[in-house]
Design an enzyme around this catalytic site. Structure first.
Site, PDB file in Angstrom:
ATOM      1  N   HIS A  83      19.373  36.586 -16.138  1.00 22.50           N
ATOM      2  CA  HIS A  83      19.113  37.963 -16.394  1.00 22.50           C
ATOM      3  C   HIS A  83      17.700  38.289 -16.462  1.00 22.50           C
ATOM      4  O   HIS A  83      17.098  38.649 -17.604  1.00 22.50           O
ATOM      5  CB  HIS A  83      19.859  38.203 -17.732  1.00 22.50           C
ATOM      6  CG  HIS A  83      20.058  39.581 -17.910  1.00 22.50           C
ATOM      7  ND1 HIS A  83      19.241  40.529 -18.676  1.00 22.50           N
ATOM      8  CD2 HIS A  83      21.132  40.414 -17.607  1.00 22.50           C
ATOM      9  CE1 HIS A  83      19.634  41.676 -18.886  1.00 22.50           C
ATOM     10  NE2 HIS A  83      20.909  41.422 -18.116  1.00 22.50           N
ATOM     11  N   PHE A  84      17.017  38.467 -15.567  1.00 26.31           N
ATOM     12  CA  PHE A  84      17.378  38.476 -14.210  1.00 26.31           C
ATOM     13  C   PHE A  84      16.232  37.347 -13.777  1.00 26.31           C
ATOM     14  O   PHE A  84      15.095  37.410 -14.004  1.00 26.31           O
ATOM     15  CB  PHE A  84      17.072  39.318 -13.326  1.00 26.31           C
ATOM     16  CG  PHE A  84      18.087  40.688 -13.829  1.00 26.31           C
ATOM     17  CD1 PHE A  84      19.687  40.628 -13.427  1.00 26.31           C
ATOM     18  CD2 PHE A  84      17.606  41.641 -14.664  1.00 26.31           C
ATOM     19  CE1 PHE A  84      20.315  41.604 -13.864  1.00 26.31           C
ATOM     20  CE2 PHE A  84      18.435  42.562 -15.081  1.00 26.31           C
ATOM     21  CZ  PHE A  84      19.604  42.414 -14.637  1.00 26.31           C
TER      22      PHE A  84
END
Length: 144
Positions: free
Chosen positions: A47-48
């Site tokens: 993420h991410f």
């Protein structure tokens, strides 16, 4: 409160313990706590990967954990294996700015109401004094 005392008031453990220190706690009123956000957080890998951002839902969870400490301190009790502290509502959640590795979240929670075992709170998370997340939370303690 240092981490050792926090562990007495929250049943959460790695990787879900999201409060590192309590700066101040006035039972029946409010709490100010800290969450240090490091690149080693397990959620950053997904993420991410190209731009690591703390998921908003985990910021809200950190606020709820601070609220739990405040509630237990207010009740003069600690969690046990015969009850669990549940979220029962989140209203008005707003995510104003991303939270990244290296940030320190200041978690500010105040009790706005407690009726029939339902606790309501006004909660804000800040980084460097700037609000990054805010919400109204509702929680309760339920016997198992």
């Amino acid at each position: 409160m240092d981490i050792h005392e926090i562990l007495q008031y929250l049943p959460h453990r790695y990787p879900f313990l999201l409060v590192d220190r309590v700066i101040s706690c006035e039972p029946g009123k409010n709490i100010v706590a800290l969450k240090n956000v490091t690149i080693n957080e397990p959620f950053f890998g997904g993420h991410f990967p190209h731009h690591p951002v703390m998921p908003g839902v985990l910021i809200v969870e950190a606020l709820a954990q601070a609220a739990a400490i405040l509630s237990f301190k207010t009740m003069g009790t600690r969690p046990d294996d015969k009850s669990v502290y549940y979220f029962v509502g989140i209203d008005g959640a707003r995510f104003k700015k991303p939270v990244s590795a290296g940030d320190q979240l200041t978690l500010e929670v105040e009790i706005t109401r407690s009726v029939k075992g339902i606790w309501k709170y006004a909660a804000r998370a800040k980084v460097d004094g700037v609000v990054v997340t805010e919400a109204e939370l509702m929680c309760t303690v339920k016997a198992l």
